[in-house]
Design a protein around this motif. Structure first.
Motif, PDB file in Angstrom:
ATOM      1  N   ALA A   1      70.245  31.017  84.314  1.00 16.46           N
ATOM      2  CA  ALA A   1      70.248  30.763  85.757  1.00 16.46           C
ATOM      3  C   ALA A   1      68.836  30.501  86.272  1.00 16.46           C
ATOM      4  O   ALA A   1      68.639  29.683  87.184  1.00 16.46           O
ATOM      5  CB  ALA A   1      70.879  31.938  86.497  1.00 16.46           C
ATOM      6  N   SER A   2      67.845  31.163  85.698  1.00 19.06           N
ATOM      7  CA  SER A   2      66.460  30.946  86.139  1.00 19.06           C
ATOM      8  C   SER A   2      65.999  29.528  85.838  1.00 19.06           C
ATOM      9  O   SER A   2      65.231  28.932  86.610  1.00 19.06           O
ATOM     10  CB  SER A   2      65.528  31.958  85.471  1.00 19.06           C
ATOM     11  N   GLN A   3      66.460  28.957  84.706  1.00 15.17           N
ATOM     12  CA  GLN A   3      66.116  27.573  84.378  1.00 15.17           C
ATOM     13  C   GLN A   3      66.735  26.601  85.380  1.00 15.17           C
ATOM     14  O   GLN A   3      66.095  25.625  85.791  1.00 15.17           O
ATOM     15  CB  GLN A   3      66.616  27.244  82.966  1.00 15.17           C
ATOM     16  N   VAL A   4      67.963  26.865  85.768  1.00 11.61           N
ATOM     17  CA  VAL A   4      68.629  25.993  86.736  1.00 11.61           C
ATOM     18  C   VAL A   4      67.935  26.085  88.093  1.00 11.61           C
ATOM     19  O   VAL A   4      67.739  25.068  88.777  1.00 11.61           O
ATOM     20  CB  VAL A   4      70.125  26.346  86.848  1.00 11.61           C
ATOM     21  N   ARG A   5      67.531  27.284  88.502  1.00  9.41           N
ATOM     22  CA  ARG A   5      66.798  27.425  89.764  1.00  9.41           C
ATOM     23  C   ARG A   5      65.481  26.667  89.715  1.00  9.41           C
ATOM     24  O   ARG A   5      65.104  25.980  90.687  1.00  9.41           O
ATOM     25  CB  ARG A   5      66.542  28.903  90.069  1.00  9.41           C
ATOM     26  N   LEU A   6      64.779  26.766  88.597  1.00  9.89           N
ATOM     27  CA  LEU A   6      63.517  26.047  88.446  1.00  9.89           C
ATOM     28  C   LEU A   6      63.738  24.541  88.537  1.00  9.89           C
ATOM     29  O   LEU A   6      62.969  23.815  89.195  1.00  9.89           O
ATOM     30  CB  LEU A   6      62.893  26.415  87.098  1.00  9.89           C
ATOM     31  N   TYR A   7      64.781  24.065  87.891  1.00 11.86           N
ATOM     32  CA  TYR A   7      65.152  22.647  87.931  1.00 11.86           C
ATOM     33  C   TYR A   7      65.456  22.205  89.360  1.00 11.86           C
ATOM     34  O   TYR A   7      64.948  21.173  89.830  1.00 11.86           O
ATOM     35  CB  TYR A   7      66.363  22.439  87.024  1.00 11.86           C
TER      36      TYR A   7
ATOM     37  N   ARG B   1      79.863  28.555  85.657  1.00 12.31           N
ATOM     38  CA  ARG B   1      79.867  27.770  86.902  1.00 12.31           C
ATOM     39  C   ARG B   1      79.444  28.636  88.086  1.00 12.31           C
ATOM     40  O   ARG B   1      78.646  28.220  88.925  1.00 12.31           O
ATOM     41  CB  ARG B   1      81.275  27.198  87.150  1.00 12.31           C
ATOM     42  N   LYS B   2      79.973  29.844  88.153  1.00 11.41           N
ATOM     43  CA  LYS B   2      79.728  30.697  89.314  1.00 11.41           C
ATOM     44  C   LYS B   2      78.319  31.296  89.328  1.00 11.41           C
ATOM     45  O   LYS B   2      77.718  31.426  90.400  1.00 11.41           O
ATOM     46  CB  LYS B   2      80.761  31.826  89.353  1.00 11.41           C
ATOM     47  N   HIS B   3      77.804  31.652  88.163  1.00  6.32           N
ATOM     48  CA  HIS B   3      76.558  32.418  88.131  1.00  6.32           C
ATOM     49  C   HIS B   3      75.335  31.629  87.660  1.00  6.32           C
ATOM     50  O   HIS B   3      74.206  32.079  87.871  1.00  6.32           O
ATOM     51  CB  HIS B   3      76.736  33.649  87.235  1.00  6.32           C
ATOM     52  N   VAL B   4      75.550  30.486  87.028  1.00  4.75           N
ATOM     53  CA  VAL B   4      74.432  29.676  86.546  1.00  4.75           C
ATOM     54  C   VAL B   4      74.342  28.344  87.280  1.00  4.75           C
ATOM     55  O   VAL B   4      73.258  27.805  87.470  1.00  4.75           O
ATOM     56  CB  VAL B   4      74.538  29.447  85.016  1.00  4.75           C
ATOM     57  N   GLY B   5      75.476  27.815  87.723  1.00  2.00           N
ATOM     58  CA  GLY B   5      75.473  26.547  88.437  1.00  2.00           C
ATOM     59  C   GLY B   5      75.805  25.353  87.571  1.00  2.00           C
ATOM     60  O   GLY B   5      75.577  24.203  87.964  1.00  2.00           O
ATOM     61  N   VAL B   6      76.359  25.620  86.381  1.00  5.33           N
ATOM     62  CA  VAL B   6      76.708  24.537  85.460  1.00  5.33           C
ATOM     63  C   VAL B   6      77.899  23.745  85.991  1.00  5.33           C
ATOM     64  O   VAL B   6      78.876  24.322  86.466  1.00  5.33           O
ATOM     65  CB  VAL B   6      77.037  25.135  84.073  1.00  5.33           C
ATOM     66  N   THR B   7      77.823  22.416  85.910  1.00  4.98           N
ATOM     67  CA  THR B   7      78.920  21.558  86.357  1.00  4.98           C
ATOM     68  C   THR B   7      79.557  20.776  85.216  1.00  4.98           C
ATOM     69  O   THR B   7      80.496  20.015  85.431  1.00  4.98           O
ATOM     70  CB  THR B   7      78.430  20.565  87.435  1.00  4.98           C
ATOM     71  N   ARG B   8      79.027  20.934  84.012  1.00 10.74           N
ATOM     72  CA  ARG B   8      79.606  20.335  82.805  1.00 10.74           C
ATOM     73  C   ARG B   8      79.415  21.309  81.656  1.00 10.74           C
ATOM     74  O   ARG B   8      78.342  21.896  81.523  1.00 10.74           O
ATOM     75  CB  ARG B   8      78.946  18.988  82.477  1.00 10.74           C
TER      76      ARG B   8
ATOM     77  N   LEU C   1      66.738  13.663  87.377  1.00  7.31           N
ATOM     78  CA  LEU C   1      67.676  13.326  86.313  1.00  7.31           C
ATOM     79  C   LEU C   1      68.613  14.495  86.040  1.00  7.31           C
ATOM     80  O   LEU C   1      68.230  15.658  86.193  1.00  7.31           O
ATOM     81  CB  LEU C   1      66.922  12.981  85.027  1.00  7.31           C
ATOM     82  N   PRO C   2      69.845  14.237  85.614  1.00 11.93           N
ATOM     83  CA  PRO C   2      70.742  15.314  85.197  1.00 11.93           C
ATOM     84  C   PRO C   2      70.102  16.139  84.092  1.00 11.93           C
ATOM     85  O   PRO C   2      69.347  15.619  83.257  1.00 11.93           O
ATOM     86  CB  PRO C   2      71.984  14.567  84.700  1.00 11.93           C
ATOM     87  N   PHE C   3      70.452  17.428  84.041  1.00 15.60           N
ATOM     88  CA  PHE C   3      69.789  18.383  83.155  1.00 15.60           C
ATOM     89  C   PHE C   3      70.823  19.080  82.294  1.00 15.60           C
ATOM     90  O   PHE C   3      71.869  19.517  82.790  1.00 15.60           O
ATOM     91  CB  PHE C   3      69.041  19.406  84.016  1.00 15.60           C
ATOM     92  N   ALA C   4      70.560  19.176  80.982  1.00 16.51           N
ATOM     93  CA  ALA C   4      71.475  19.835  80.053  1.00 16.51           C
ATOM     94  C   ALA C   4      70.748  20.946  79.317  1.00 16.51           C
ATOM     95  O   ALA C   4      69.624  20.753  78.843  1.00 16.51           O
ATOM     96  CB  ALA C   4      72.039  18.834  79.048  1.00 16.51           C
TER      97      ALA C   4
ATOM     98  N   ALA D   1      74.458  20.567  82.827  1.00 11.35           N
ATOM     99  CA  ALA D   1      75.386  20.759  81.712  1.00 11.35           C
ATOM    100  C   ALA D   1      74.942  21.920  80.834  1.00 11.35           C
ATOM    101  O   ALA D   1      73.755  22.266  80.779  1.00 11.35           O
ATOM    102  CB  ALA D   1      75.483  19.487  80.868  1.00 11.35           C
ATOM    103  N   ALA D   2      75.907  22.525  80.148  1.00  9.02           N
ATOM    104  CA  ALA D   2      75.634  23.546  79.139  1.00  9.02           C
ATOM    105  C   ALA D   2      76.305  23.138  77.834  1.00  9.02           C
ATOM    106  O   ALA D   2      77.415  22.604  77.841  1.00  9.02           O
ATOM    107  CB  ALA D   2      76.163  24.911  79.584  1.00  9.02           C
TER     108      ALA D   2
END
Length: 351
Positions: free
Chosen positions: A210-216, A302-309, A194-197, A233-234
């Motif tokens: 960024a560690s949360q996004v990697r874990l996801y 976007r560049k360092h965490v990977g957020v797309t929204r 599922l998408p993650f916010a 998303a953030a």
């Protein structure tokens, strides 16, 4: 890269006059804000669920349904629905209805809830905080997947081959999982695909997520999902004005007042101007400044965490409606084009 606005529809005392606007007035303002966000080309608007006197939106789907016929493009999402204390059938039906009214622009963002007033209100026991969410998310996913549903759990009466209506325009109706940084939530969202916010609020610096996004993403890949296709998303508090100093001065009074109310409620240390100034820095959690500065901070995400929204949460507390409208206009007309252009160029060479 999608950009938008989120709100909790605050009705806190004005930081200067001490007066509190009515829920009705603030709700009408929010509809105007959604319409403007659509007009200036923003991608999404989110409304959070709360059940307190200082928030007016106990029913996000109803608020957004009021704006849906007045808009044409913007996506409309909860930010968030407290699924643990809600009936998933009613949540699904409400957002399927919104999806129909908006012609396929509704989303459901769910979370466990950092505010707990809804639990006693709807007869839920806080000791079941974790299991309530897990069970109700399971039911929500089944409602999303099939018109007729059979389901059984501990916290809600069973459903035996019953139809759930109306059906949404989108198949499936998008469901996001939101978190303030819980590793368990990241793993759950990734495992389910599922998408993650992420709510990037408090003392944690945004790039630390960024560690949360990697874990996801790791959990998603382990479960067989293509993590590169899953949006992240953030949500962060912030404000935009013509110049950074003006933005900081306009956003401080309500932020100071609101943050100290929460500090008292949670037994945290008082919030000071030095805390605010640090949070407004390039590495801080507040996205406050002129369009260039705010755009730069979003691009870094976007560049360092990977957020797309990215959802700018404004106002924080009660602010003049005209100032909020101007911040939305600047986000859509000046920040968003700058972010989209630079992110697109970066993606061509880095993805």
């Amino acid at each position: 890269m999608e950009l938008g606005i989120s709100t909790f529809v605050e009705t806190t005392p004005d930081a200067f006059t001490g007066e509190t606007m009515s829920h009705a007035e603030r709700l009408r303002e929010v509809v105007e804000e959604i319409v403007l966000a659509d007009q200036v080309g923003l991608d999404v608007y989110g409304v959070g669920e709360h059940h307190r006197p200082d928030f007016a939106a106990s029913s996000p789907a109803v608020v957004m349904a009021a704006a849906a016929p007045l808009t044409s493009r913007i996506r409309l999402t909860s930010a968030v629905m407290i699924l643990s204390s809600a009936d998933p059938v009613r949540v699904f039906q409400d957002f399927a209805t919104l999806d129909s009214i908006s012609d396929g622009r509704a989303e459901i963002m769910v979370g466990r809830g950092s505010f707990t007033e809804s639990f006693p209100l709807f007869g839920c026991d806080l000791k079941d905080y974790e299991t309530l969410f897990e069970e109700k998310l399971d039911l929500l996913m089944k409602l999303q997947q099939s018109e007729r549903v059979s389901w059984e759990g501990r916290h809600r009466p069973a459903i035996h081959n019953l139809g759930i209506y109306p059906r949404p325009v989108q198949r499936p109706l998008p469901v996001w999982i939101a978190s303030a940084g819980s590793p368990e939530s990241a793993v759950r969202a990734g495992t389910l695909g599922l998408p993650f916010a992420l709510a990037m609020i408090g003392p944690v610096q945004p790039l630390e997520f960024a560690s949360q996004v990697r874990l996801y993403q790791e959990a998603a890949a382990h479960a067989g999902h293509d993590s590169s296709r899953l949006p992240v998303a953030a949500h962060a508090h912030g404000f935009i004005a013509a110049d950074t100093r003006k933005a900081m001065e306009q956003f401080f009074p309500s932020t100071y007042a609101r943050t100290n109310v929460r500090a008292v409620e949670k037994g945290l240390p008082p919030y000071h101007r030095t805390d605010y100034d640090a949070a407004c820095s390039l590495d801080g959690a507040l996205y406050v400044g002129d369009p260039e500065r705010v755009a730069d901070k979003i691009i870094r995400l976007r560049k360092h965490v990977g957020v797309t929204r990215f959802l700018l949460h404004v106002p924080h507390g009660t602010m003049p409606h005209a100032e909020v409208m101007e911040a939305i206009r600047l986000l859509g007309t000046e920040v968003a084009p700058r972010v989209r252009e630079e992110v697109a160029l970066w993606e061509k060479t880095n993805l």
